[in-house]
Structure formats: C-alpha cells, structure tokens
Design a protein around this motif. Structure first.
Motif, PDB file in Angstrom:
ATOM      1  N   HIS A  63       0.827  -1.204   0.000  1.00 50.20           N
ATOM      2  CA  HIS A  63       0.000   0.000   0.000  1.00 50.20           C
ATOM      3  C   HIS A  63       0.863   1.257   0.000  1.00 50.20           C
ATOM      4  O   HIS A  63       0.441   2.311  -0.482  1.00 50.20           O
ATOM      5  N   ASP A  64       2.079   1.165   0.558  1.00 50.18           N
ATOM      6  CA  ASP A  64       2.984   2.312   0.579  1.00 50.18           C
ATOM      7  C   ASP A  64       3.762   2.452  -0.725  1.00 50.18           C
ATOM      8  O   ASP A  64       4.133   3.558  -1.107  1.00 50.18           O
ATOM      9  N   ASN A  65       4.036   1.333  -1.389  1.00 50.18           N
ATOM     10  CA  ASN A  65       4.732   1.360  -2.669  1.00 50.18           C
ATOM     11  C   ASN A  65       4.128   0.274  -3.548  1.00 50.18           C
ATOM     12  O   ASN A  65       4.263  -0.914  -3.272  1.00 50.18           O
ATOM     13  N   ALA A  66       3.454   0.703  -4.620  1.00 52.63           N
ATOM     14  CA  ALA A  66       2.706  -0.229  -5.463  1.00 52.63           C
ATOM     15  C   ALA A  66       3.601  -1.247  -6.147  1.00 52.63           C
ATOM     16  O   ALA A  66       3.125  -2.290  -6.612  1.00 52.63           O
ATOM     17  N   ALA A  67       4.917  -0.981  -6.219  1.00 54.29           N
ATOM     18  CA  ALA A  67       5.831  -1.912  -6.875  1.00 54.29           C
ATOM     19  C   ALA A  67       6.330  -3.007  -5.940  1.00 54.29           C
ATOM     20  O   ALA A  67       6.854  -4.021  -6.397  1.00 54.29           O
ATOM     21  N   MET A  68       6.164  -2.813  -4.633  1.00 54.80           N
ATOM     22  CA  MET A  68       6.737  -3.748  -3.672  1.00 54.80           C
ATOM     23  C   MET A  68       5.741  -4.855  -3.360  1.00 54.80           C
ATOM     24  O   MET A  68       5.089  -4.868  -2.311  1.00 54.80           O
ATOM     25  N   ALA A  69       5.599  -5.781  -4.296  1.00 54.27           N
ATOM     26  CA  ALA A  69       4.688  -6.907  -4.108  1.00 54.27           C
ATOM     27  C   ALA A  69       5.159  -7.748  -2.926  1.00 54.27           C
ATOM     28  O   ALA A  69       6.356  -7.971  -2.736  1.00 54.27           O
ATOM     29  N   PRO A  70       4.242  -8.236  -2.118  1.00 52.36           N
ATOM     30  CA  PRO A  70       4.635  -8.967  -0.898  1.00 52.36           C
ATOM     31  C   PRO A  70       5.225 -10.332  -1.193  1.00 52.36           C
ATOM     32  O   PRO A  70       5.035 -10.899  -2.266  1.00 52.36           O
ATOM     33  N   ARG A  71       5.936 -10.883  -0.202  1.00 47.47           N
ATOM     34  CA  ARG A  71       6.472 -12.232  -0.285  1.00 47.47           C
ATOM     35  C   ARG A  71       5.346 -13.232  -0.032  1.00 47.47           C
ATOM     36  O   ARG A  71       5.220 -13.799   1.046  1.00 47.47           O
ATOM     37  N   ALA A  72       4.509 -13.433  -0.993  1.00 47.70           N
ATOM     38  CA  ALA A  72       3.404 -14.384  -0.870  1.00 47.70           C
ATOM     39  C   ALA A  72       2.891 -14.710  -2.253  1.00 47.70           C
ATOM     40  O   ALA A  72       2.648 -13.798  -3.052  1.00 47.70           O
ATOM     41  N   ASN A  73       2.743 -15.997  -2.551  1.00 45.54           N
ATOM     42  CA  ASN A  73       2.132 -16.365  -3.824  1.00 45.54           C
ATOM     43  C   ASN A  73       0.691 -15.868  -3.884  1.00 45.54           C
ATOM     44  O   ASN A  73       0.188 -15.500  -4.950  1.00 45.54           O
ATOM     45  N   ALA A  74       0.021 -15.832  -2.713  1.00 45.61           N
ATOM     46  CA  ALA A  74      -1.334 -15.304  -2.619  1.00 45.61           C
ATOM     47  C   ALA A  74      -1.614 -14.956  -1.163  1.00 45.61           C
ATOM     48  O   ALA A  74      -0.994 -15.507  -0.242  1.00 45.61           O
ATOM     49  N   TYR A  75      -2.525 -14.034  -0.955  1.00 47.59           N
ATOM     50  CA  TYR A  75      -2.917 -13.660   0.410  1.00 47.59           C
ATOM     51  C   TYR A  75      -4.360 -13.179   0.412  1.00 47.59           C
ATOM     52  O   TYR A  75      -4.909 -12.769  -0.621  1.00 47.59           O
ATOM     53  N   ILE A  76      -4.972 -13.257   1.563  1.00 51.57           N
ATOM     54  CA  ILE A  76      -6.290 -12.672   1.810  1.00 51.57           C
ATOM     55  C   ILE A  76      -6.162 -11.769   3.034  1.00 51.57           C
ATOM     56  O   ILE A  76      -5.715 -12.211   4.096  1.00 51.57           O
ATOM     57  N   SER A  77      -6.522 -10.504   2.853  1.00 51.66           N
ATOM     58  CA  SER A  77      -6.515  -9.565   3.970  1.00 51.66           C
ATOM     59  C   SER A  77      -7.848  -9.677   4.696  1.00 51.66           C
ATOM     60  O   SER A  77      -8.886  -9.252   4.184  1.00 51.66           O
ATOM     61  N   VAL A  78      -7.836 -10.281   5.870  1.00 48.80           N
ATOM     62  CA  VAL A  78      -9.072 -10.457   6.637  1.00 48.80           C
ATOM     63  C   VAL A  78      -9.556  -9.117   7.167  1.00 48.80           C
ATOM     64  O   VAL A  78     -10.685  -8.702   6.941  1.00 48.80           O
ATOM     65  N   VAL A  79      -8.684  -8.401   7.864  1.00 50.45           N
ATOM     66  CA  VAL A  79      -9.009  -7.059   8.364  1.00 50.45           C
ATOM     67  C   VAL A  79      -7.718  -6.390   8.793  1.00 50.45           C
ATOM     68  O   VAL A  79      -6.770  -7.050   9.241  1.00 50.45           O
TER      69      VAL A  79
END
Length: 468
Positions: free
Chosen positions: A30-46
C-alpha cells in the motif's frame, strides 16, 4: 453525524513508517505499489490504522519559565520560540482507515491485488498570526493575515486495484488505481482573511468559501448569513443506506511505485501516492463570503484576553450583517493529501536488512517531512520484526517497532511508531506533580490479520548469505 462516527472508529490513512520494508506483510505494498509482498497469494481479513499529528507538542504550549510552567496567555511565554516551531501555520489532524475484503496473487512476473477500505480524515490549520493576538494585542499599524487557516474533515470509501510488474530481474514497477466514493465532507477554502489596525478603525477583509456534503438543511435569505441549520432526521439504518453504501460522490486516485535492485545488497525504491480527487454531488451546501468591513476599534492590551474576546464577539456579529453572502447547492471537488516515499535498503542476507526512508506529505500551503532508519528481519517462517528510529523536521525523534507472527497460514501483525522516549514532570500552581509526554506530537498504530499462502512468493530470490 456519519463523519464523526467514522472518525471515532478509525483514525488514520497514512501507514506507520515501520511498514515500508516489511515485505512479508502484504499491506506493505500500500505504501509502494511496486513492492509486491512475499506471498504467492494472500487474503486480507481485516486491518486498521490510527494516527494523529501536530506541529506542536505539549511542551510548546506549556513552556518552563524558571520554576513554573506558563501558557501562551502568560507574560513570560516565549512566542519567538513558538513561532519557530509552527512557521506560517500550526497544522494538526487525524487520519484513519479500516480495510477488509482484500486479496492478492502472483502470476509469473505479475502481481495483482485488490483492497476495500473505509477512510476518514480531519485536517486543521491555524495561522501563526492568530497566536500573535495575545502576544502583541491590537496595536495601531499592525496587520494580521489569517488566510492559512483551514479545516477539512471527510469520509469516503476506497476500492484499490493494484498491479505490479517485474520488468527485469532488477526493476519492478507498480500502480494502484483507486475508485473513490465520498460519504461526507465539511471544508473551508479561504482566499483572503486579514485584519488591519488603523488609527481609528479595524479593517477586516474576507474572501472565502465553506463547502459541505452532509445530511442537513441550511436556511438562508438571498445575500444574507444563514438563519439556521437543521440536520435531517435519519434513524437506524438510514445513515448506512443513504450514506454508508452510497456511490453518489465519485472520485479517483492513483499510486505509482518503482523498485530497483542496484546490486545483491542494495535496493532503491520510490513511490508517489494519493494523487486524486472526489467530486461531491449530493446534499450540497456552499457558502461564499466576501467583503471589507470597518470596525470602530478600541485600544486592547495583549495581557487582557477578555478585551480581545469582547472585540471578536462584536466583530463576528457585525460581519454577519455587513459581508456579502452567496448560498448555493452547486457541486464541488476536493483533493486528497499526496505523499512521496524514497527508500534505500541494504541486505545483510535474505532475511536481515537495514533501511533508510524519507516520507513527504503535501498539504495546502504546507508540507511535512519525516525520516526513518530501521533494522528489518523478514523470515519465511514464524515471525518478522522491525525496529526503527524516526524523526521529522520541526518535530521530535521517536522509536518505532513492528512485529508479525505466523500461525500456519494465519498472519497477525502489530506496529507502532512515535513512542515517546520519556515523560516530563509538570507542576501546577499548587506544586502538584504530573508526568506528561512533553515532546509528544505524533502517533501511528496499525494492526491486522491476513491469510498468507506460499509465503516465499516471487521475491524468493537467492541472496547473500542464503544457502541455495
């Protein structure tokens, strides 16, 4: 009412600086659109954020003079020191968001994400000349400029659609396209507000606007100050149905980010966020006030606050009668508050790094500059940790920290920035001691729960010190 209730629940909109280099936490992108997280996939619960900021601390308002503490109304108060802190205007505010229904996934060199958030913002600015009134009083020949005074409070929904692309092994770029839908707003837009002290009168000049999109009715006669304001009688689910789920005030914002791996050890990044606006179309009221008013003034002493209060009351009553007013229901546009990140990261190995971060926040007639140095530990399993030292120009220096824990695919994180180093002893007029965070100006809190799948992600590159 809707705006106040949202603000009471969620106060923030700008993440703690602890988050930026925590690439195992999906919200870091969210702070840098290029910095994709270390996760093949994720779900943001809250996730939720809380922050507040001010240009002044309690010690700026409560100055120590000898053995006592004095306020701006005391004759020994050092206004010169106070003006050095606030500059042209004293700015303060709160920001907030609560996010849910988020997810992201990688596909080859691409990373896609989506996030829904409810956001609320309150910003206020007070002209430094306002504080010169109790300092100097109203001497003949003086001129006070209040044009930097402002107030803006609004709430809106945000849908963020993100895309990051690894263009080369070294360069990644990303963008967030964010459709916005405003829910409520109240804001001022002052072009000119000044007070000139002549020989026999005070000359007051006003040219400004007040805009609202709120469930209220404003009653006024043509060219006159409004007679009364009445809020609509909405009960129960009416607020949610008419405002919480409304799509009547559309807007758009964009985030841009880039990350460049200069070498195996050094990575540089930059981001420009919140470039956008909201067009307000429902429940509109706009009041324009303009004119010049001459008030037959009297000599007022700076040491007599009651005299100043009497003058303000008299002037306010007269302004209602003499200025030209124009009340309309036309649509209007409000902007967001952009911010820019510049980061540098030195990798000791695949899990441990040191980071340096700059964040600039752009506000009308003002900007805020913050810096942070951090130690980051991003492991694939069990936990991650960030410890940082952050400061801002005309601010104070604080500690910050972030911790993240894995429990299978469940990820829980908590972070806080701007923790005060110490408390100061404050003694009242009776000699009673109270401890206060005297230099406290800012607070940033963030916490959340995610489901993370394939935590190594496409950032799982062989690095220095990592066994292949």
């Amino acid at each position: 009412m809707l705006l106040l209730s949202l603000t009471a629940i969620t106060i923030h909109g700008q993440s703690p600086m602890s988050l930026y280099f925590m690439e195992t936490i999906p919200q870091s992108h969210h702070d840098n659109a290029a910095m994709a997280p270390r996760a093949n996939a994720y779900i943001s619960v809250v996730s939720f954020n809380y922050s507040l900021f001010s240009d002044v601390s309690m010690k700026d308002f409560l100055q120590q003079s000898g053995s006592e503490w004095v306020t701006p109304l005391h004759k020994n108060f050092d206004y010169g020191e106070f003006y050095d802190v606030i500059g042209d205007a004293l700015n303060m505010g709160t920001r907030g968001d609560i996010s849910a229904l988020g997810f992201g996934f990688s596909s080859g060199r691409d990373y896609f994400s989506f996030q829904f958030s409810e956001k609320a913002v309150i910003q206020a600015g007070f002209s430094s000349d306002f504080f010169k009134l109790p300092d100097a009083g109203l001497p003949k020949g003086a001129m006070f400029d209040f044009s930097t005074m402002r107030l803006k409070a609004y709430a809106y929904k945000e849908f963020s659609i993100g895309y990051a692309r690894e263009l080369t092994d070294r360069l990644t770029v990303g963008v967030h396209v964010k459709p916005l839908f405003g829910q409520a707003i109240g804001m001022t837009d002052i072009s000119n507000m000044s007070l000139s002290i002549g020989e026999n009168q005070y000359d007051i000049r006003v040219n400004g606007d007040i805009y609202t999109s709120l469930p209220m009715e404003v009653y006024s006669k043509s060219g006159e100050f409004p007679d009364s304001i009445k809020f609509k009688d909405l009960e129960g689910d009416d607020y949610l149905n008419n405002y919480g789920t409304s799509f009547s005030n559309p807007g758009l914002a964009l985030d841009f980010g880039g990350e460049y791996k200069f070498s195996d050890r050094w990575t540089f990044s930059a981001a420009l966020n919140n470039l956008g606006f909201i067009q307000w179309n429902e429940d509109l009221n706009a009041l324009h006030a303009e004119g010049t008013y001459a008030y037959d003034g009297v000599e007022v002493s700076a040491s007599n606050w009651d005299d100043l209060g009497d003058v303000f009351n008299d002037v306010a009553d007269e302004l209602k009668e003499t200025l030209s007013y124009n009340h309309t229901h036309d649509g209007f546009t409000s902007g967001l508050t952009p911010n820019m990140y510049l980061g540098a990261q030195y990798h000791v190995n695949h899990a441990i790094s040191f980071g340096g971060l700059s964040r600039t926040t752009f506000q009308k007639q003002n900007w805020r500059q913050e810096f942070a140095l951090s130690l980051n530990y991003n492991s694939y399993r069990f936990m991650a940790l960030n410890v940082n030292l952050n400061t801002r120009i005309k601010g104070s220096t604080y500690m910050g920290a972030c911790t993240m824990w894995y429990m299978g695919p469940l990820q829980v994180f908590v972070m806080i920035d701007n923790v005060p180093f110490h408390l100061d002893n404050y003694y009242d007029e009776n000699g009673n001691k109270t401890q206060i965070p005297g230099e406290f100006k800012d607070l940033n809190l963030m916490a959340g729960v995610n489901l993370v799948f394939g935590s190594k992600g496409f950032r799982d590159k062989p690095m220095i010190g990592r066994n292949k």
